[in-house]
Design an enzyme around this catalytic site. Structure first.
Site, PDB file in Angstrom:
ATOM      1  N   GLU A 302      -7.158  23.565 -40.650  1.00  0.00           N
ATOM      2  CA  GLU A 302      -7.279  23.393 -39.188  1.00  0.00           C
ATOM      3  C   GLU A 302      -8.270  24.413 -38.615  1.00  0.00           C
ATOM      4  OE1 GLU A 302      -2.955  21.721 -37.958  1.00  0.00           O
ATOM      5  OE2 GLU A 302      -2.962  23.838 -38.504  1.00  0.00           O
ATOM      6  N   CYS A 396       3.861  20.582 -31.997  1.00  0.00           N
ATOM      7  CA  CYS A 396       3.367  21.687 -31.177  1.00  0.00           C
ATOM      8  C   CYS A 396       2.590  21.214 -29.962  1.00  0.00           C
ATOM      9  CB  CYS A 396       2.503  22.629 -32.022  1.00  0.00           C
ATOM     10  SG  CYS A 396       1.163  21.816 -32.918  1.00  0.00           S
TER      11      CYS A 396
END
Length: 627
Positions: A302, A396
């Protein structure tokens, strides 16, 4: 709306202060915030129940050993929802019952020593504070603290703040020189929270603890957890913060860390940190930021990737990274007073952030690519699919979107000893710098912004309006008949190749209640060319209008036309038309183009990037080959 997420102390070194009161009352952002308040937020507790987050808290409270879910940090989703709901309480008090229930549940789950993370309380009590790289214990503590600060500022009550302070005290007793643990969290986030807890309570130890976590990062304290192929840079643990030369590694972790460092620089007046932050931000914008404001070029880790490594189809550009970017850039705007930081906030809000939530308020994107091919198969991508989904296994992003939208009024304006600055354009009322303004605008569809004085000191006072870096056509009119110069001071760095002067338009005078200034920003559609060092989109252009990036979606093109077969004719005119009945009301841009396969001329229809994927699955493209 009460004081927002940032409330610097009187001695803080920042050039600007956030508004002391702010309310968005109409227009574009009011509509999106209304959906957030009426759809997204009320669904939160049910989603958290279904995913097991609340069951974990009950298990911790009851002393049972059954943990539900795949991740140790699932408590943070509860904390982020609580923060979002707490900010919204100022406008939607009906959420109070759910907030109270979750606060009571957190208090019941908290250990006698103040510790609170259900994964280690319920499933692995023997591993507490032993897995700092992946455990996210301090990260969860940070989100709990931010929720508690929001609740205290909105309601004045201390129940949730007490839970957070007990956990913070446990952290303070555990971490630091000469204490049980000399270490940092693999996922930053507690740094910003501790600074804000210091601001809220006045207790210096929270600021000192934040400083400790910043200064100890990069000294090999995570070695036991980072002996993996991702490497130390994934955790920003490869070099001390003060010696860092570029943003790197996991984008969200990096940006959360730098937001905390910015808060620390503001409260301590540390000029070395300020210079470092300015260099890192400039480097990020120059070579690691997508046209949409998105950040994170690689799915692996990421992560940011290398400078100018910005593939549109493989863009990760996580929604949480866009939110973290807004948090950091807004802090930099307040620290320095420079308009370029709010330019990036605007670009990110309208594009890379807002694409993360559907128009319905209940479908989400974890990643935000700039291209989806005709035959895209996202079945392997799990949470990282370029398809909207009702929730995520790693959830998230949704509550993170919710908390930014509920606190958004406080990102619009600021003040200083001279007057008030308008950073973002949204209809509403704002109090800062000793005055109160009413803003009325149809932005981003209309570049006309009317700013009316509602309260003002009886002395010379300065009004500053940000002129975006994308804008090359600016006019200013005054209600009192004086001709005003449109000269802009304070050049700003544009994002994604935008060409404009940028900066602040400022006038200082004796104002009277009712005085108004009308800012007119030219809103003609335009073509943007990429930096030639971005190999993946060399030979392409993108369509923009005002702060909005546009894209082609398959559903808008002629039957039988494949987006992958289209090229744009740069000599053909761009035409903007507002469609009130399309996608909640959007301005559509049409252009001329051709099919690559046979050269046949076809019209191209582009819609704002932030509304893509709201009409089912299909191809999409931002960067267009051209002839």
């Amino acid at each position: 709306m009460p004081i927002g997420p940032l409330h610097p102390t009187p001695g803080a070194a920042g050039a600007l202060r956030p508004a002391s009161a702010a309310r968005i009352t109409g227009g574009f952002w009011a509509a999106r915030r209304r959906t957030n308040a009426e759809v997204s937020l009320p669904q939160g507790p049910g989603r958290l129940e279904a995913a097991g987050n609340l069951a974990n808290l009950r298990a911790a409270a009851d002393g049972t050993d059954t943990f539900t879910g795949d991740f140790p940090f699932q408590d943070s989703d509860v904390h982020k929802w609580l923060e979002a709901a707490s900010w919204q309480l100022a406008e939607t008090p009906e959420l109070g019952d759910d907030v109270d229930k979750l606060t009571e549940l957190l208090a019941a789950a908290q250990g006698a020593d103040g510790y609170l993370q259900t994964y280690y309380q319920v499933a692995h009590p023997d591993r507490r504070w032993r897995e700092l790289g992946w455990g996210h214990e301090l990260y969860c503590a940070g989100h709990l603290i931010q929720a508690a600060v929001a609740h205290h500022r909105t309601t004045g009550r201390t129940e949730l703040l007490g839970v957070a302070e007990r956990f913070a005290s446990h952290v303070d007793a555990t971490f630091g020189p000469g204490k049980k643990i000399d270490g940092v969290c693999g996922h930053p986030g507690i740094e910003t929270a501790l600074v804000e807890l210091y601001r809220e309570t006045g207790e210096r130890r929270w600021l000192d603890l934040a400083s400790y976590f910043v200064d100890r990062r990069g000294h090999g304290l995570l070695d036991a957890d980072v002996n993996l192929h991702l490497g130390k840079a994934y955790w920003q643990d490869h070099t001390p913060v003060r010696e860092t030369t570029a943003v790197t590694g996991h984008a969200v972790r990096q940006l959360y860390l730098l937001a905390g460092v910015t808060d620390l620089a503001a409260e301590t007046g540390d000029t070395q940190l300020r210079s470092l932050l300015e260099r890192l931000w400039d480097g990020m914008v120059a070579g690691k930021t997508y046209l949409t404001g998105g950040l994170g070029a690689r799915h692996e880790g990421e992560s940011f990737g290398d400078p100018f490594e910005l593939p549109p189809d493989r863009a990760y550009a996580e929604t949480c990274a866009a939110i973290a970017s807004v948090h950091w850039s807004w802090r930099m705007a307040l620290l320095t007073g420079e308009a370029k930081y709010s330019d990036l906030v605007e670009r990110t809000l309208f594009n890379g952030f807002l694409s993360g939530v559907g128009l319905d308020g209940e479908t989400w994107l974890y990643v935000n690519p700039l291209q989806v091919r005709e035959d895209y198969d996202g079945a392997h991508a799990d949470d990282q699919s370029a398809r909207r989904t009702p929730w995520f296994r790693c959830a998230c992003c949704p509550p993170n979107v919710m908390r930014l939208l509920t606190s958004l009024p406080h990102y619009m304006t600021s003040g200083d000893g001279e007057g008030l600055q308008v950073h973002q354009y949204a209809s509403g009322t704002y109090t800062a710098g000793g005055g109160t303004l009413r803003v009325e605008t149809g932005y981003p569809w209309d570049g006309r912004v009317v700013v009316t004085v509602e309260a003002v000191p009886d002395e010379p006072w300065a009004l500053s309006l940000r002129v975006p870096s994308w804008c090359t056509d600016v006019a200013v009119e005054a209600s009192w008949g004086e001709e005003l110069s449109a000269t802009v001071a304070g050049g700003s760095v544009g994002s994604g190749g935008s060409a404009g002067s940028g900066g602040w338009w400022r006038v200082r005078r004796r104002w009277a209640v009712g005085d108004a200034v009308t800012l007119r920003l030219g809103m003609a559609p335009r073509l943007t060319r990429p930096d030639p060092r971005v190999d993946a989109v060399r030979g392409c252009v993108a369509v923009e209008l005002g702060p909005l990036v546009y894209c082609l979606e398959g559903v808008d093109q002629r039957a039988g036309v494949r987006i992958d077969d289209l090229v744009l004719s740069v000599d053909a005119p761009l035409t903007a038309t507002h469609h009130a009945d399309l996608l909640g009301g959007v301005t559509v841009v049409t252009a001329g183009g051709r099919r690559r396969s046979d050269g046949v001329c076809v019209p191209l229809t582009a819609v704002p990037y932030h509304v893509w994927a709201n009409r089912g699955a299909g191809p999409m493209r931002v960067w267009l080959p051209h002839v």
